[in-house]
Design a protein around this motif. Structure first.
Motif, PDB file in Angstrom:
ATOM      1  N   GLY A  28      21.278  27.771  48.282  1.00  0.00           N
ATOM      2  CA  GLY A  28      22.344  28.766  48.255  1.00  0.00           C
ATOM      3  C   GLY A  28      22.307  29.598  46.993  1.00  0.00           C
ATOM      4  N   THR A  29      22.900  30.774  47.074  1.00  0.00           N
ATOM      5  CA  THR A  29      22.955  31.664  45.920  1.00  0.00           C
ATOM      6  C   THR A  29      24.319  32.331  45.871  1.00  0.00           C
ATOM      7  OG1 THR A  29      20.600  32.126  46.223  1.00  0.00           O
ATOM      8  CG2 THR A  29      21.822  33.602  44.772  1.00  0.00           C
ATOM      9  N   ASP A  30      24.952  32.285  44.700  1.00  0.00           N
ATOM     10  CA  ASP A  30      26.204  33.009  44.488  1.00  0.00           C
ATOM     11  C   ASP A  30      26.037  33.926  43.300  1.00  0.00           C
ATOM     12  OD1 ASP A  30      28.206  31.773  46.382  1.00  0.00           O
ATOM     13  OD2 ASP A  30      27.458  29.977  45.356  1.00  0.00           O
ATOM     14  N   GLN A  31      26.881  34.941  43.272  1.00  0.00           N
ATOM     15  CA  GLN A  31      26.844  35.870  42.158  1.00  0.00           C
ATOM     16  C   GLN A  31      28.168  35.760  41.409  1.00  0.00           C
ATOM     17  OE1 GLN A  31      23.931  37.646  42.017  1.00  0.00           O
ATOM     18  NE2 GLN A  31      24.429  38.604  40.045  1.00  0.00           N
ATOM     19  N   GLU A  32      28.125  35.569  40.090  1.00  0.00           N
ATOM     20  CA  GLU A  32      29.364  35.551  39.311  1.00  0.00           C
ATOM     21  C   GLU A  32      29.152  36.516  38.166  1.00  0.00           C
ATOM     22  OE1 GLU A  32      31.450  31.581  39.415  1.00  0.00           O
ATOM     23  OE2 GLU A  32      31.392  31.901  37.252  1.00  0.00           O
ATOM     24  N   VAL A  60      30.515  33.814  27.557  1.00  0.00           N
ATOM     25  CA  VAL A  60      30.548  34.123  28.980  1.00  0.00           C
ATOM     26  C   VAL A  60      31.841  34.883  29.295  1.00  0.00           C
ATOM     27  CG1 VAL A  60      30.521  33.153  31.312  1.00  0.00           C
ATOM     28  CG2 VAL A  60      29.223  32.040  29.480  1.00  0.00           C
ATOM     29  N   ASP A  61      31.700  35.988  30.036  1.00  0.00           N
ATOM     30  CA  ASP A  61      32.875  36.767  30.438  1.00  0.00           C
ATOM     31  C   ASP A  61      33.831  35.896  31.251  1.00  0.00           C
ATOM     32  OD1 ASP A  61      31.897  38.990  29.257  1.00  0.00           O
ATOM     33  OD2 ASP A  61      31.203  39.954  31.104  1.00  0.00           O
ATOM     34  N   GLY A  62      35.109  36.158  31.062  1.00  0.00           N
ATOM     35  CA  GLY A  62      36.095  35.460  31.880  1.00  0.00           C
ATOM     36  C   GLY A  62      36.660  34.215  31.232  1.00  0.00           C
ATOM     37  N   PHE A  63      36.106  33.827  30.079  1.00  0.00           N
ATOM     38  CA  PHE A  63      36.667  32.687  29.364  1.00  0.00           C
ATOM     39  C   PHE A  63      37.360  33.182  28.095  1.00  0.00           C
ATOM     40  CE2 PHE A  63      33.400  30.555  31.914  1.00  0.00           C
ATOM     41  CZ  PHE A  63      34.145  29.506  32.433  1.00  0.00           C
ATOM     42  N   ASP A  64      38.493  32.587  27.783  1.00  0.00           N
ATOM     43  CA  ASP A  64      39.284  32.959  26.619  1.00  0.00           C
ATOM     44  C   ASP A  64      38.670  32.297  25.376  1.00  0.00           C
ATOM     45  OD1 ASP A  64      41.164  32.904  24.532  1.00  0.00           O
ATOM     46  OD2 ASP A  64      42.837  33.026  25.929  1.00  0.00           O
ATOM     47  N   ARG A  65      38.077  33.125  24.506  1.00  0.00           N
ATOM     48  CA  ARG A  65      37.343  32.598  23.366  1.00  0.00           C
ATOM     49  C   ARG A  65      38.236  31.776  22.421  1.00  0.00           C
ATOM     50  NH1 ARG A  65      32.362  33.708  20.862  1.00  0.00           N
ATOM     51  NH2 ARG A  65      32.462  33.380  18.614  1.00  0.00           N
TER      52      ARG A  65
END
Lengths: 206, 206
Positions: A116-120, A164-169
């Motif tokens: 399988g392949t997903d894109q995030e 990584v985008d989407g994580f609160d540093r």
């Protein structure tokens, strides 16, 4: 991969018919995987094993494990209690000459196949099914729980998400500070060394 | 405590001369301890084992373990991989008829002696030295690392501090929410049951 790559390292099942894992996989089990690179050295990386029949694992982006899984069709999954080895696998480029690490309590030679392949965002997440083709147990022990060891593992997860985008540093840095305190309180010598390694490898202050 | 209290449960060392632990204690190892109460039942509680010669452990305030250590002079330390048992030990009053839990991979009958006392606010912290007088190994396995299991353990630590002075309640609740997410992501069935138990036992919302 042939037997000689892992030869002499344990009580491998050499009947060629095994599809058994030497441990129970429930939830996600954190392992270390070695995969053979184009330079004929074994790349060491962290790999989460997802329970199921078959067991699956994911690679995130164009990592060495992704490349070597694709080009070699497999690798050697192993189970270790060494926090320093875990940090090196998770956060650094680490290559070795032999597929089975000295710190492995057990290893499983796996064949992998993309299922399988997903894109995030910009990252392609590939899901692989893992089939055990050979395995060996180096030692069995009475497991113990050390919060410092877990804190090292959690800290590698937080550290690997810093850019990584989407994580609160800020939240990740607070978490790193918390896990460092846990290592100071409950870790043994190896956990302290492992956390020092995290500090060396991660370009951030907390 | 006599042999018959733990008789028949494993390959105990019956020569009366052992002072060995069946596991290596590095840093602080989280264990479960059973101690015999005045009602002749065994109280089950969490106990952190601090490395050293001798191994030491602390009780915080007038707990059952503190009382039973004082009145009985010992108990049975055990090592378990069951997150549900760990939650019951850490967060609830839990009593059983036999000193060794079914989930124990190994147990150590210990004699304890008070070696220090500290005061933290209203809480008296007693340090005990633990001497192994008998031990048994039920099973040895290849240990695996599951972040969900660790998250359950960390959640019990956070939960047990919710009503303790000097800890930031909001921070503890955020931590509980984080560890719950880890269990959802990486835990197996037993970790999910364990976290449900935490939700049942802890009077707080997060």
């Amino acid at each position: 991969m042939s037997d000689d790559a892992v030869g002499g390292t344990g009580d491998g099942n050499d009947d060629g018919a095994t599809d058994d894992w030497p441990v129970e996989i429930a939830g996600v089990v954190e392992s270390v995987v070695t995969t053979l690179g184009p330079n004929d050295r074994w790349n060491v990386a962290a790999l989460g094993l997802h329970a199921g029949d078959p067991v699956t694992a994911r690679t995130y982006g164009r990592t060495r494990t992704w490349r070597n899984f694709r080009e070699r069709g497999g690798g050697v999954v192993q189970f270790t209690r060494d926090p320093v080895g875990f940090v090196d696998a998770a956060l650094s480029i680490h290559e070795v000459d032999e597929p089975v690490l000295d710190s492995a309590d057990a290893w499983v030679e796996v064949e992998v196949e993309r299922v399988g392949t997903d894109q995030e965002g910009d990252t392609e997440i590939v899901t692989w099914k893992l089939g055990a083709v050979d395995s060996g147990v180096e030692r069995r022990v009475v497991p113990t729980t050390n919060r410092g060891f877990s804190a090292v593992v959690e800290a590698t997860v937080a550290a690997s998400r810093l850019d990584v985008d989407g994580f609160d540093r800020e939240e990740l840095l607070e978490r790193l500070a918390y896990f460092e305190r846990v290592v100071e309180t409950a870790g043994g010598e190896r956990e302290r060394v492992a956390f020092e390694r995290i500090r060396d490898l991660v370009d951030a202050e907390w």
